[in-house]
Design an enzyme around this catalytic site. Sequence first.
Site, mmCIF file in Angstrom:
data_model
loop_
_atom_site.group_PDB
_atom_site.id
_atom_site.type_symbol
_atom_site.label_atom_id
_atom_site.label_comp_id
_atom_site.label_asym_id
_atom_site.label_seq_id
_atom_site.Cartn_x
_atom_site.Cartn_y
_atom_site.Cartn_z
ATOM 1 N N ALA A 1 0.843 -1.200 0.000
ATOM 2 C CA ALA A 1 0.000 0.000 0.000
ATOM 3 C C ALA A 1 0.872 1.242 0.000
ATOM 4 O O ALA A 1 1.844 1.323 0.750
ATOM 5 C CB ALA A 1 -0.908 0.019 1.225
ATOM 6 N N ASP A 2 0.526 2.184 -0.845
ATOM 7 C CA ASP A 2 1.179 3.481 -0.805
ATOM 8 C C ASP A 2 0.446 4.427 0.133
ATOM 9 O O ASP A 2 1.044 5.365 0.651
ATOM 10 C CB ASP A 2 1.255 4.072 -2.216
ATOM 11 C CG ASP A 2 2.276 3.341 -3.059
ATOM 12 O OD1 ASP A 2 3.436 3.784 -3.078
ATOM 13 O OD2 ASP A 2 1.928 2.318 -3.662
ATOM 14 N N ARG A 3 -0.841 4.164 0.348
ATOM 15 C CA ARG A 3 -1.613 4.967 1.302
ATOM 16 C C ARG A 3 -2.883 4.204 1.667
ATOM 17 O O ARG A 3 -3.622 3.748 0.793
ATOM 18 C CB ARG A 3 -1.971 6.326 0.696
ATOM 19 C CG ARG A 3 -2.716 7.271 1.646
ATOM 20 C CD ARG A 3 -3.060 8.585 0.948
ATOM 21 N NE ARG A 3 -1.892 9.325 0.532
ATOM 22 C CZ ARG A 3 -1.443 10.441 1.109
ATOM 23 N NH1 ARG A 3 -2.091 10.939 2.139
ATOM 24 N NH2 ARG A 3 -0.381 11.049 0.652
#
Length: 399
Positions: A262-264
């Site tokens: 996940a990047d965010r």
Amino acid sequence: MSGGLQAIRYTRGKLEVLDQLRLPHEHHYDTVSTSEEAFDCIKAMRVRGAPAIAIVAALAHGVELNNGGCEASTPQDTIAYIDSRLDYLKQSRPTAVDLSNAITHLKSVVRAVDVGTLDAAAAKSAIVDAYMAAAEDIFTKDTHTNLRIGAHGAEWLLTNAPPASKSEQGKLAVLTHCNTGSLATSGHGTALGIVRSLHSEGHLSHAFCTETRPYNQGSRLTAFELVYERIPATLITDSMAGTLFATKIRERTPIAAVVVGADRVVRNGDTANKVGTYALAVLARHHGVRFVVAAPTTSIDLHTIAGKDIKIEERRPEELTQISGAVVGEDGRVDVSRTARVATAHQEINVWNPAFDVTPADLIDAIVTEQGVVVKGESGEFDFRDVMPERWATVVGGK
């Protein structure tokens, strides 16, 4: 570092970053000594992966400070200089929240230094020392975080994978997307760390990895890591995932889970990750495959309530219409001394190239953090207050 792979090599005053655009055929480390060099390294994707981006940005400015880059003479000007460089670095990859979280933390650290009884020179030195210690701490903590994510994720999957997906020996097959291993972190990895943990514990039957178009992080990097670690693995194109799930069901050897990074991750559990993740989540739900997000708590953004508010980075059209790599000779051998860039589409075609997409929380079965596994409650949303109570109290409070 896991398996000896290191995306980042650091000693105080010196930072080297593995140029991942040259992988898997060549190992070359760039020396990064300034914020400008770090910005270029991150923007050009010579380093990528949310944890690694944050680490490189933090350490690069630390090297800059260590080497006398700050000419300020007062504590206030020193902090202003640090702020300005961190704000500049924040623009290199805006979607990855690890970077903004690291910057917020570093700004807080330098403001907490007590300089009341110090002269100007000593005060500046104390502020720089505090910054250096905090940046180095981000680096050293990351591997420990990843090992815990790997352990938590492997345990959850062994307990919660569909029974039909377990072999007679209790082993699982999983699919992963993009690259989330040692090359995207300080070591071990997040989603690929779960795969590593399953393998090291004898619970992995097979790993599948997607090519991850258009930048091919899966075929260039994840496939490289899996081969390097001698993990049984198979590479597929992004568009083969649905067929893979259906085929394995017919063969009575279903895929147990899709495991992604996940990047965010925002407050309700909506998750931004490499483009193609959303499609995998839809396919996984249709085929009864668990969908698991591996994310350190540094990747959780409590300020943003839902995925619709995430800013999605769009990248250059050439990433879809051109490709570069080492030349393969007539004998089939790769010649790393020769590279070529070739067109894969008409160069005048319009291109839409979002780097990420958002997977809705209702398609995600579990979010694995270093503090434990979070699953949806009765409300149908994820609640992160137990894995990050201090940040939850500060940002969300009684909301």
